[in-house]
Scaffold this active site. Structure first.
Site, PDB file in Angstrom:
ATOM      1  N   ASP A   1     -10.096 -12.375   7.938  1.00  0.00           N
ATOM      2  CA  ASP A   1      -8.669 -12.137   8.197  1.00  0.00           C
ATOM      3  C   ASP A   1      -8.473 -10.938   9.129  1.00  0.00           C
ATOM      4  OD1 ASP A   1      -5.993 -12.745   7.931  1.00  0.00           O
ATOM      5  OD2 ASP A   1      -5.710 -11.568   6.110  1.00  0.00           O
TER       6      ASP A   1
ATOM      7  N   VAL B   1       0.837  -1.200   0.000  1.00  0.00           N
ATOM      8  CA  VAL B   1       0.000   0.000   0.000  1.00  0.00           C
ATOM      9  C   VAL B   1       0.868   1.244   0.000  1.00  0.00           C
ATOM     10  CG1 VAL B   1      -1.754   1.313   1.257  1.00  0.00           C
ATOM     11  CG2 VAL B   1      -1.857  -1.196   1.220  1.00  0.00           C
TER      12      VAL B   1
ATOM     13  N   LYS C   1      -3.488   0.401  -3.187  1.00  0.00           N
ATOM     14  CA  LYS C   1      -3.049  -0.977  -2.952  1.00  0.00           C
ATOM     15  C   LYS C   1      -2.705  -1.618  -4.295  1.00  0.00           C
ATOM     16  CE  LYS C   1      -4.602  -5.277  -0.718  1.00  0.00           C
ATOM     17  NZ  LYS C   1      -5.672  -5.892   0.103  1.00  0.00           N
TER      18      LYS C   1
END
Length: 412
Positions: A213, A62, A77
């Protein structure tokens, strides 16, 4: 994360080097990816972009940028170059290794791992899917009375998003592990733990759309732009799992039973999830606690909390080593939705440990499970009887939680 299995030095090293400090792609390859995917040079879109990334993970890095014309700060990103090609080779290698292991030891069946990798990795490598996940998550958070204003998701610029490039608003914040930064924002660790628990309980038990995640590098805390003291920000929406209504209901019943130490309820749900012959093991995989702890309701909900003594950690390591093949076999049989939920739960335990707030998230979980069960009952049988039943069920839960707490306080 697997803090319960690996030595502390291993966990610390991986946490500080594998979450957002992975090897970095060169600026030349970043500029080339932007040009190939967005059809123009980077400086046609951005007035300025920092050459050194602010973070780099296994799939992408990023960069902080300033939008040309508006001066708006953006996060860009960019996927590591040639990752799609190399990942295909990696997937084939994993499949070959799993096949070899099964040929040598037929009882060691890890095909569930290849199925999950083959399904999820290509989706993670398409940032257009991540953009869709981000937008949907933001809508759900904004629609939640409990989360609106407390939790946020960066806005995505769809016009400048491709399979390998994702452009979104830049958000300044501090890590959930930055205790000094949290204190400066007036963020109490217990309040933050409550916001995280509430958010993910709604995702799992209410929405059936789960960020799979949620490690510490994917969460920030910032000063609330709406006038509140602070706000939790969820990052990296590439890996999600959708839960159908039947699984969501069964999972709610299972966790309600686990929290209350209801052996009959645990056994019934485990059976419906194809774990009939391995109920204690199944409960241990979910709670990371021994069966004796899961079933001792008189110790209260604190018996399931994530803080462990060194001896308890050693017992879990020994248990996993002794039952490795049985665990693998069980993972091959349970509903596939459960596989990523185990990962999600593990990440959340790690975050909870990092906060060190001593917050009991199981109270939030139990209440959300009962709400889900009651909502399903009302949908199946609309009317005042179901509504009254729901009120009684909630009151019964609170009474049982209180009784467990009092028993634990006076007799443990």
């Amino acid at each position: 994360m697997l803090d319960h299995l690996l030595p502390a030095s291993y966990v610390s090293t991986m946490k500080h080097n594998l979450l957002d400090k992975c090897p970095v792609s060169s600026w030349k390859s970043v500029a080339r990816t932007i040009r190939e995917d967005l059809g123009c040079e980077w400086d046609e879109i951005f007035e300025h972009i920092e050459r050194i990334p602010v973070a780099s993970a296994s799939l992408a890095q990023v960069h902080k940028a300033r939008e040309r014309g508006t001066g708006r700060m953006l996060a860009v990103k960019v996927q590591h170059e040639d990752l799609r090609e190399t990942s295909s080779v990696d997937l084939m290698a994993i499949e070959a290794l799993v096949s070899l292991v099964r040929w040598v030891a037929p009882s060691a069946d890890y095909r569930w791992l290849t199925r999950e990798a083959n399904e999820n990795l290509p989706r993670e490598l398409d940032f257009r899917i991540e953009a869709e996940n981000s937008i949907l998550c933001k809508r759900m958070v904004d629609a939640s009375k409990a989360l609106r204003g407390r939790v946020d998701v960066p806005e995505v610029d769809l016009s400048r998003t491709s399979a390998r490039v994702l452009v979104m608003e830049w958000i300044d914040g501090v890590s959930v592990s930055d205790k000094a930064g949290l204190k400066a924002l007036g963020c109490n660790p217990k309040g933050l733990a409550n916001a995280i628990a509430t958010c993910f309980c709604e995702m799992i038990y209410r929405w059936g759309f789960v960020h799979a995640d949620p490690h510490i590098a994917n969460m920030l805390v910032r000063k609330s732009p709406g006038g509140g003291r602070w706000q939790l920000v969820l990052l990296d929406h590439g890996l999600y799992r959708r839960l159908d209504d039947s699984f969501r209901l069964e999972y709610s019943k299972l966790w309600k039973a686990l929290i209350l130490g209801d052996v009959a309820g645990i056994t019934a749900s485990a059976t419906r999830m194809n774990a009939a012959g391995s109920v204690p093991l199944f409960a241990g995989m979910l709670t990371q606690r021994q069966w004796r702890d899961v079933t001792k309701w008189e110790k209260g909900t604190n018996r399931l909390k994530h803080d462990r003594t060194e001896r308890e950690k050693e017992e879990i390591q020994e248990f996993v080593g002794q039952h490795a093949r049985e665990i693998s076999g069980l993972l091959a049989k349970v509903p596939r939705e459960l596989l990523l939920l185990l990962k999600t739960n593990d990440c959340l335990r790690s975050v909870d440990k990092e906060l060190g707030a001593g917050y009991n998230s199981f109270l939030v979980t139990a209440r959300e499970c009962v709400r889900t069960i009651n909502a399903e009952s009302l949908a199946q049988r609309p009317g005042w009887r179901s509504r009254v039943k729901g009120v009684v069920e909630r009151a019964n839960l609170e009474a049982r939680l209180q009784a467990m707490s009092l028993y634990s306080f006076f007799f443990s």
